[in-house]
Design an enzyme around this catalytic site. Structure first.
Site, PDB file in Angstrom:
ATOM      1  N   HIS A   1       0.845  -1.202   0.000  1.00 55.58           N
ATOM      2  CA  HIS A   1       0.000   0.000   0.000  1.00 55.58           C
ATOM      3  C   HIS A   1       0.887   1.262   0.000  1.00 55.58           C
ATOM      4  O   HIS A   1       0.717   2.147  -0.831  1.00 55.58           O
ATOM      5  CB  HIS A   1      -0.896  -0.062   1.246  1.00 55.58           C
ATOM      6  CG  HIS A   1      -1.677   1.183   1.534  1.00 55.58           C
ATOM      7  ND1 HIS A   1      -3.032   1.229   1.473  1.00 55.58           N
ATOM      8  CD2 HIS A   1      -1.275   2.430   1.904  1.00 55.58           C
ATOM      9  CE1 HIS A   1      -3.448   2.453   1.786  1.00 55.58           C
ATOM     10  NE2 HIS A   1      -2.398   3.199   2.048  1.00 55.58           N
ATOM     11  N   GLU A   2       1.862   1.284   0.908  1.00 53.84           N
ATOM     12  CA  GLU A   2       2.749   2.458   0.996  1.00 53.84           C
ATOM     13  C   GLU A   2       3.595   2.601  -0.269  1.00 53.84           C
ATOM     14  O   GLU A   2       3.857   3.713  -0.724  1.00 53.84           O
ATOM     15  CB  GLU A   2       3.660   2.366   2.230  1.00 53.84           C
ATOM     16  CG  GLU A   2       2.928   2.359   3.568  1.00 53.84           C
ATOM     17  CD  GLU A   2       1.974   3.530   3.747  1.00 53.84           C
ATOM     18  OE1 GLU A   2       2.253   4.634   3.242  1.00 53.84           O
ATOM     19  OE2 GLU A   2       0.925   3.338   4.383  1.00 53.84           O
TER      20      GLU A   2
HETATM   21 ZN    ZN Z   1      -2.177   5.195   2.429  1.00 62.45          ZN
END
Ligand code: ZN
Length: 363
Positions: A63-64
């Protein structure tokens, strides 16, 4: 000699590097690992949760990376990705334009949506149905757990409250229509109202995690609003507009006693150490006092000056200066024209400049 890279967040260590972006783990994350080891030994359900945990954090890292790699497409760097027990943070080194911020913010949750789609597809093919997301995680198999986590993560992240992704998407949409500082203030106010609502719901249902998230969102939104106001005051202004041009320099061969006299005579606290206008270091008030206590006042400046210092050009933006100070380095920035010193910028200068700007705006 001068600082090139801003320091990484303290209390964290690097575990990997993806596409040149360091991935770091915060020490508090180890608490979660300890907790996982404890629950793994307590029961079969605990064991399932502990097995799922690495996949949860892999989802968070991906996600990051979604944020960081999208930022990279726009030429915006990422200082690092740090994993905390409550999630990850990708620290960008530049400020994206509203359209860029929209895509950077939404890219993270989209990564989880893709993972959920893939896991869901496999589950549907093998079991003919999808797991229910409100069933406790301990009741699921690992693949079901991965699916559920990647459905919940984007839903949770898209709540329009800072510092969550939804808050950034909301801000960027507002900023396409109005001044960025105003957009941030509105988005932060909405975020804080939602945080109060979460907090009340958490207390009402006795859900401690919801209360903690509410506090986290409330503080994060306040911080964003504050820094947006500060940034709007220095927007478009250069280092030359705020720097000190009247200051005294010392030479490495002077004694600490001589500088201590200069400290008392004026209001200057930190002295660039120069040889013919070329700085070789900076003697801060702290270094002077420490040096006198340890080695006596007849010791030379050269032995006590800081050899590492931040440098900017007079034409650099004040945002760059703010970024240096906000990373925890509070010693003055030397303003250089080529290799000669032409000014000095302290954190007090910057605050004074912002106060004057604010007075001009309201007056
Ligand atoms: Zn995020």
């Amino acid at each position: 000699m001068s600082k090139q890279n801003p320091p990484a967040s303290p209390w964290s260590f690097r575990i990997a590097s993806v596409s040149g972006i360091p991935v770091r783990i915060h020490v508090t994350f180890l608490l979660l690992v300890v907790w996982a080891i404890v629950v793994a030994q307590s029961s079969p359900e605990g064991m399932r949760l502990a097995v799922l945990l690495p996949f949860v954090f892999l989802s968070v890292v991906l996600h990051e990376l979604g944020h960081a790699l999208t930022a990279k497409q726009f030429g915006i760097g990422t200082r690092d990705i740090t994993l905390y027990p409550i999630g990850g943070v990708a620290m960008l080194t530049g400020r994206p334009k509203p359209v860029q911020e929209f895509w950077i913010a939404i890219a993270g949750p989209l990564v989880n949506v893709v993972i959920a789609l893939v896991a869901g597809f496999v589950l549907f093919l093998t079991k003919g149905e999808l797991p229910h997301i409100f069933v406790p995680l301990t009741k699921h198999s690992v693949l079901e757990g991965i699916f559920v986590v990647n459905v919940i993560l984007p839903l949770f992240n898209m709540v329009p409250a800072f510092p969550m992704d939804g808050g950034r998407v909301f801000r960027s949409l507002l900023a396409m229509r109005m001044e960025p500082a105003k957009a941030t203030q509105i988005a932060a106010a909405v975020g804080q109202s939602l945080a109060v609502l979460f907090g009340l719901l958490g207390i009402f249902f006795g859900n401690l995690i919801l209360v903690l998230i509410a506090v986290f969102v409330f503080l994060g939104a306040g911080q964003e609003a504050q820094s947006a106001v500060g940034l709007s005051l220095i927007e478009g202004r250069r280092v030359a507009d705020a720097m000190m041009t009247r200051f005294r320099t010392v030479s490495g061969g002077q004694t600490l006693a001589e500088v201590s006299q200069m400290l008392l005579e004026g209001s200057q606290q930190d002295f660039p150490v120069c040889y013919e206008d070329v700085p070789h270091g900076i003697l801060t008030r702290e270094a002077l006092i420490r040096g006198m206590a340890q080695r006596g006042e007849n010791d030379y400046v050269a032995g006590h000056m800081l050899r590492e210092f931040s440098k900017l050009s007079p034409y650099d933006s004040l945002e760059a200066a703010m970024q240096i100070f906000s990373q925890g380095d509070r010693s003055p920035i030397l303003v250089m024209d080529g290799d000669r010193i032409v000014g000095m910028l302290t954190i007090e200068n910057l605050y004074e400049f912002m106060m004057l700007q604010q007075a001009r705006a309201t007056g």
